[in-house]
Design an enzyme around this catalytic site. Sequence first.
Site, PDB file in Angstrom:
ATOM      1  N   GLU A 286       0.621  -1.205  -0.401  1.00 39.91           N
ATOM      2  CA  GLU A 286      -0.077  -0.053  -0.032  1.00 39.91           C
ATOM      3  C   GLU A 286       0.871   1.189   0.178  1.00 39.91           C
ATOM      4  OE1 GLU A 286      -4.266  -0.913   2.011  1.00 39.91           O
ATOM      5  OE2 GLU A 286      -3.033  -0.089   2.964  1.00 39.91           O
ATOM      6  N   HIS A 307       9.244 -26.599  -1.878  1.00 36.64           N
ATOM      7  CA  HIS A 307       8.240 -27.926  -2.442  1.00 36.64           C
ATOM      8  C   HIS A 307       7.067 -27.406  -3.481  1.00 36.64           C
ATOM      9  CE1 HIS A 307      10.643 -30.629  -0.192  1.00 36.64           C
ATOM     10  NE2 HIS A 307      10.633 -29.945   0.371  1.00 36.64           N
ATOM     11  N   LYS A 421     -14.023  -0.351  -3.957  1.00 41.83           N
ATOM     12  CA  LYS A 421     -15.154  -0.461  -2.741  1.00 41.83           C
ATOM     13  C   LYS A 421     -16.450   0.499  -3.657  1.00 41.83           C
ATOM     14  CE  LYS A 421     -12.226   0.706   1.169  1.00 41.83           C
ATOM     15  NZ  LYS A 421     -12.073   1.673   2.546  1.00 41.83           N
TER      16      LYS A 421
HETATM   17  O1  PA5 Z   1      -3.849   1.660   4.980  1.00 44.53           O
HETATM   18  C1  PA5 Z   1      -4.995   1.787   5.325  1.00 44.53           C
HETATM   19  O2  PA5 Z   1      -5.485   3.085   5.792  1.00 44.53           O
HETATM   20  C2  PA5 Z   1      -6.131   0.207   4.728  1.00 44.53           C
HETATM   21  O3  PA5 Z   1      -5.785  -0.973   4.369  1.00 44.53           O
HETATM   22  C3  PA5 Z   1      -6.675   0.293   6.220  1.00 44.53           C
HETATM   23  O4  PA5 Z   1      -6.431  -0.474   7.292  1.00 44.53           O
HETATM   24  C4  PA5 Z   1      -8.204  -0.202   6.010  1.00 44.53           C
HETATM   25  O5  PA5 Z   1      -8.691  -0.258   5.020  1.00 44.53           O
HETATM   26  C5  PA5 Z   1      -9.459  -0.555   7.178  1.00 44.53           C
HETATM   27  O6  PA5 Z   1      -9.790   0.548   7.855  1.00 44.53           O
HETATM   28  P1  PA5 Z   1      -9.879   1.107   8.904  1.00 44.53           P
HETATM   29  O7  PA5 Z   1      -9.224   1.171   9.990  1.00 44.53           O
HETATM   30  O8  PA5 Z   1     -10.547   2.606   9.018  1.00 44.53           O
HETATM   31  O9  PA5 Z   1     -12.071   0.212   8.573  1.00 44.53           O
END
Ligand code: PA5
Length: 446
Positions: A286, A307, A421
């Site tokens: 990310e 393996h 989303k």
């Molecule tokens: O890195 C990030 O911000 C995202 O992957 C969040 O961790 C994930 O979407 C969860 O978000 P939230 O804590 O707002 O539910």
Amino acid sequence: MPLKLNMKYLNGFIKDSDIFALENEITAAHNALHSQSGKGSEFTGWLDLPIDYDKIEFERIKVAARQIQKKCDVFISIGIGGSYLGAKAAIDFLKSSDYNSLKKDTPDIYFIGNGISADKFNNLISICEGKDVCINVISKSGTTTEPAIAFRIFKKIMEDKYGKEEASKRIYVTTDKETGTLKEIATREGYETFVVPDDIGGRYSVLTPVGLLAIAVSGVNIDELMSGAAKARETFFDPNLNDNDCYKYAAIRNLLYRCGKKVELLVSYDPDFSMMSEWFKQLFGESEGKENKGIFPASAIFSTDLHSLGQYIQDGERFLFETVVNIMKPNNDLIIDFDDYNLDGLNFVANKPISYVNQKAFEGTILAHCDGGVPNVVLEIPQKNAFELGYLIYFFEKACAISGYVLGVNPFDQPGVESYKKNMFALLDKPGFEDRKKALIEKFNV
Ligand code: PA5
């Protein structure tokens, strides 16, 4: 001695001088990060977190964890991405990936809301039957669909089982300190709440209440975890590339990427590390994967995956490098017996500890992979404990931020996560997504 960076297996791929050629870029990244002048600097609260955290809330987490340990058999952690991976990774690494099946005096811990599988929900509902349950729902935004669905389901189960009042004493909420749907629900229902700091993004949040409550419930010493991170913060503060293994790792990754090594395979010889690899993949994936750039983070557990993936790693396309997390000493070893008949031909390892064989597998594999054209970076971890884990978490977080700046991206945003989303909402006919739905119909004829 905590984590050590071993660069021996980069010989023949990159030279020390190549790494030091990146010194100016690393210094610029260090300055941008520490002066808060880089991209996304409003999300760099994790930098000083190991020493600058809310100590009162930290004590409250320990108290809540002790209460949870006393009053339930099953503890459910609801969250996704950064609100899920860190806690699961730490518990698996420090307690075991078989934690729930082992004999212990702490509750079983289940994670839900990290997907939308009906079967997974039904399995957990049936696991909870006849058991005492507590829940921690975690969402920084408070609106993420997957955990929101899970919470709606389990809130009702808790209220049906215990009644509203007792349920409210068994539900803990970790979210924004003042805004969001989850905060609103928590205030209305009177749940105990913990705060996701404003200046720390999901994937950097394992050492905040996001990860700490579940980790403490499992019986891990969270003071030691924070001490390890604090030690790493001090060690890797040094701007000098020569003296900073974290910065060297960031430089090596960027260098290999520029030489066409587009995939980093994070390897461990301990299956209890596999969720740490998932956490690592979110952290680096990310942070770096944007603007059509970035190393693709992948992972493997050896010797298991030798393996299955071993053939490709040895002989397939040469776009890989490996980062091996080598845990030098197991917490409990086991000696292989001598056998008088030796029908299995294994007496050559008789009276040797299993860890010795695993170490030889590591050595044999790394030599083979280097021979096959795969550069290897090794991170040596003395053993699995909370201090070492805190140290490793901070090492990776800082290496990721520095790597991202050297790559030229904002390591603290994740704009790409929104696309699926929006489509999902459009296809579910969520109000406000009508135009998106029209566009999908036109483009894909859905
Ligand atoms: O890195 C990030 O911000 C995202 O992957 C969040 O961790 C994930 O979407 C969860 O978000 P939230 O804590 O707002 O539910």
